[in-house]
Enzyme design. Structure first.
Site, mmCIF file in Angstrom:
data_model
loop_
_atom_site.group_PDB
_atom_site.id
_atom_site.type_symbol
_atom_site.label_atom_id
_atom_site.label_comp_id
_atom_site.label_asym_id
_atom_site.label_seq_id
_atom_site.Cartn_x
_atom_site.Cartn_y
_atom_site.Cartn_z
ATOM 1 N N HIS B 123 -0.741 14.208 -32.469
ATOM 2 C CA HIS B 123 -1.662 15.004 -33.069
ATOM 3 C C HIS B 123 -2.664 13.936 -34.012
ATOM 4 O O HIS B 123 -2.152 12.949 -34.606
ATOM 5 C CB HIS B 123 -1.195 16.033 -33.827
ATOM 6 C CG HIS B 123 -2.121 17.101 -34.317
ATOM 7 N ND1 HIS B 123 -3.041 17.039 -35.648
ATOM 8 C CD2 HIS B 123 -2.367 18.273 -34.063
ATOM 9 C CE1 HIS B 123 -3.533 17.909 -35.595
ATOM 10 N NE2 HIS B 123 -3.456 18.865 -34.599
ATOM 11 N N ASP B 200 7.279 13.547 -37.448
ATOM 12 C CA ASP B 200 5.898 14.911 -37.604
ATOM 13 C C ASP B 200 6.923 16.071 -37.074
ATOM 14 O O ASP B 200 7.059 16.133 -35.885
ATOM 15 C CB ASP B 200 4.623 14.772 -36.941
ATOM 16 C CG ASP B 200 3.852 15.741 -36.849
ATOM 17 O OD1 ASP B 200 4.262 16.914 -37.385
ATOM 18 O OD2 ASP B 200 2.854 15.334 -36.475
ATOM 19 N N GLN B 203 5.565 20.871 -34.872
ATOM 20 C CA GLN B 203 5.913 21.769 -34.131
ATOM 21 C C GLN B 203 7.436 22.201 -33.816
ATOM 22 O O GLN B 203 7.652 22.877 -32.869
ATOM 23 C CB GLN B 203 5.342 21.219 -32.556
ATOM 24 C CG GLN B 203 3.515 21.173 -32.646
ATOM 25 C CD GLN B 203 3.114 22.458 -32.869
ATOM 26 O OE1 GLN B 203 3.634 23.352 -32.189
ATOM 27 N NE2 GLN B 203 1.793 22.677 -33.296
ATOM 28 N N LYS B 226 3.228 27.055 -39.946
ATOM 29 C CA LYS B 226 3.700 26.956 -38.559
ATOM 30 C C LYS B 226 5.221 27.336 -38.449
ATOM 31 O O LYS B 226 5.727 27.393 -37.446
ATOM 32 C CB LYS B 226 3.646 25.412 -37.949
ATOM 33 C CG LYS B 226 2.128 25.310 -37.580
ATOM 34 C CD LYS B 226 2.022 24.023 -36.954
ATOM 35 C CE LYS B 226 0.762 23.880 -36.208
ATOM 36 N NZ LYS B 226 -0.198 23.315 -36.896
ATOM 37 N N CYS B 364 -6.613 18.694 -30.931
ATOM 38 C CA CYS B 364 -6.614 17.788 -31.779
ATOM 39 C C CYS B 364 -5.642 16.599 -31.230
ATOM 40 O O CYS B 364 -5.009 15.783 -32.078
ATOM 41 C CB CYS B 364 -6.019 17.992 -33.274
ATOM 42 S SG CYS B 364 -6.971 19.446 -33.882
#
Lengths: 141, 406
Positions: B123, B200, B203, B226, B364
């Protein structure tokens, strides 16, 4: 036909439709039938970039009136672009600069102009008016 | 607890609203998730009954909310199985967490000619902060390539790990493709060469449980919104030794022990990294969200979502002209696709008219789109409150859009 008269014509046209599907189908048809911009104008400097879809627009001054041609990679955007051209093309810079374009709200397509839609349409209207301002200033000089 | 979908859906007030006259079908969970009533109530209760500044006052309200805020930190610690609560830093979100590490780590450890490794599926949030460090320091960004299915090519990764590598920053799950990356292996390979790794997890946290000690991740970051929590709050987990080493990122109120005009002595962890009054209700809301999903149990969520993914994938593949982008063996409940001859924006616009929320565009991840030679895709991302019936409506919507647009 004045800008307001064309706007009214479009409003009448859209009033014939009962639901959103027919309105969108009409927009899609308009998009499909719009004369394309000449390939030589489909260049980076004619590109109005949206986050989602892009619009290419070219303007010319003929006998004191501004004429627009345009294209988009998305068909619904193209339909909207076709409406804008139908309303503004062939008018004087002065008329274009002062157009209110209220028909967009009346036919229920305002959400396509919200900045979050990022489809390049809002920027295109801005560019059409900027072109008009630029042509007018050439008269003044 | 049994996985009772009707009961779960009733926990999310927004799911009963209509959009454009149709029942909302929310398939944009990769962008943000909806909030259960318990989270909304916690935020309301904070402003109704608890509002005060933390770590400041001797008065009762301030003390109560400081305890609640620190309890929220402990909830996150437990959820990630971090060793210490002070390894949990509250930030504004994933982007903020990555900016913090890139800036502070870069300041201390990156110099000219050094290399930072990311991947082709990152991202923008996990590209730009590192790009900026590279520009400032004259370092070089190295990118692990992916194959056509959207999986990292690990042999290339091994080749990129050199004595010049200072840090590796990789996404756990791709927001565009749904690929679940083998982060255990990625971390282990870097650690052989004593290179720290940032994951990261934006998600990943809504779909899978994460044990930072088991992974031995040096940094693990994610966003509250999220994970069914509020917006504007995020987490940076960092190993104690790293967080102690890194210089402060932003400075201001709350980060100090003593200040004179000549010199400042900074506070210990975690306050060293939490300048200014934090997003208190965000932290509290996030802890409530974590408790909520743990009550449902993440393994049940993962199984349920996997079934949705398989169901939706099979249905989509039956539609002529549909091409799914991202076909990794190991995938989370995210499907990106394109339809031959149609623009994602047009498809998204028609679906919106039908009350169906999907994401369209480049998500993104422009470099990833360039890899696939695409301007964008349509992305449906599922959460555990979605149903097969919703997927049926979504599939019908796609078919209708194709009919209209062709």
């Amino acid at each position: 036909m004045s800008i307001e008269e064309t706007e009214q014509e479009i409003i009448d046209e859209f009033e014939l439709f009962d639901d959103w599907m027919q309105r969108y189908e009409h927009l899609i048809d308009l998009g499909k039938s719009m004369p394309l911009i000449k390939d030589l104008y489909k260049t980076e400097d004619k590109l109005i970039k949206g986050c989602q879809s892009s619009v290419w627009m070219h303007s010319e001054l003929k006998d004191g009136n501004v004429f627009f041609t345009a294209d988009s990679d998305a068909i619904i955007t193209k339909g909207m672009v076709a409406l804008m051209i139908r309303v503004l093309s062939g008018h004087t810079p002065e008329e274009i600069m002062h157009s209110k374009l209220n028909f967009i709200e009346t036919i229920g397509l305002t959400k396509h102009l919200s900045p979050t839609r990022s489809n390049g349409l809002l920027s295109m209207i801005k560019q059409m008016k900027l072109d008009a301002i630029a042509y007018r200033s050439t008269f003044e000089n | 607890m049994n996985f009772d979908i009707n009961k779960i859906r009733a926990d999310f007030p927004i799911l009963s609203r209509k959009v454009n006259g149709k029942p909302l079908i929310y398939l944009d969970n990769g962008a943000t998730t909806q909030k259960p009533k318990v989270v909304i109530d916690a935020i309301e209760d904070y402003y109704t009954n608890q509002n005060a500044n933390i770590h400041r006052g001797v008065h009762t309200l301030s003390q109560e909310i400081t305890v609640a805020y620190e309890n929220a930190r402990a909830t996150v610690q437990k959820h990630l199985n971090a060793e210490h609560p002070h390894e949990i830093i509250f930030t504004k979100g994933t982007s903020d967490s990555i900016n913090l590490v890139a800036s502070s780590f870069g300041k201390k450890y990156i110099s000219e000619g050094d290399e930072i490794i990311i991947s082709a599926m990152e991202h923008h949030s996990n590209i730009l902060p590192w790009q900026q460090v590279c520009e400032e320091k004259g370092a070089i960004l190295k990118v692990i390539p992916i194959n056509e299915q959207g999986e990292l090519i690990l042999s290339e990764y091994k080749r990129l790990l050199t004595v010049k590598t200072k840090i590796v920053a990789i996404t756990h799950i791709s927001n565009t493709l749904g690929t679940i990356n083998p982060i255990e292996e990625i971390i282990a390979l870097a650690h052989v060469k004593n290179i720290p790794v940032l994951i990261d997890g934006a998600q990943a946290v809504p779909h899978t449980s994460v044990d930072v000690q088991l992974l031995s991740a040096d940094f693990y970051v994610f966003s509250g919104h999220k994970l069914f929590g509020p917006t504007g709050v995020g987490i940076l987990y960092g190993k104690e030794k790293w967080l102690n080493e890194l210089p402060p990122y932003q400075v201001g109120g709350g980060v100090i022990k003593t200040v004179t005009f000549e010199k400042t002595e900074y506070a210990d962890l975690p306050l060293k990294f939490e300048a200014g009054t934090p997003n208190i209700e965000g932290a509290i809301g996030l802890a409530v969200a974590i408790d909520y999903i743990n009550k449902i149990e993440l393994n049940k969520i993962a199984t349920y979502e996997h079934n949705l993914l398989v169901y939706a994938t099979e249905a989509l593949q039956k539609i002529e002209g549909v091409k799914i982008i991202g076909t990794a063996k190991n995938k989370a409940s995210v499907i990106s696709f394109v339809i031959e001859g149609l623009h994602p924006f047009d498809i998204g616009t028609i679906l919106d008219q039908l009350g169906i929320a999907v994401r369209t565009g480049h998500h993104c991840t422009q470099p990833l789109m360039q890899f696939y030679g695409l301007q964008g895709t349509v992305r449906a991302s599922f959460a555990f409150y979605n149903t097969q019936v919703e997927i049926d409506v979504f599939i019908n919507g796609i078919e209708r859009a194709i009919k209209m647009l062709r």
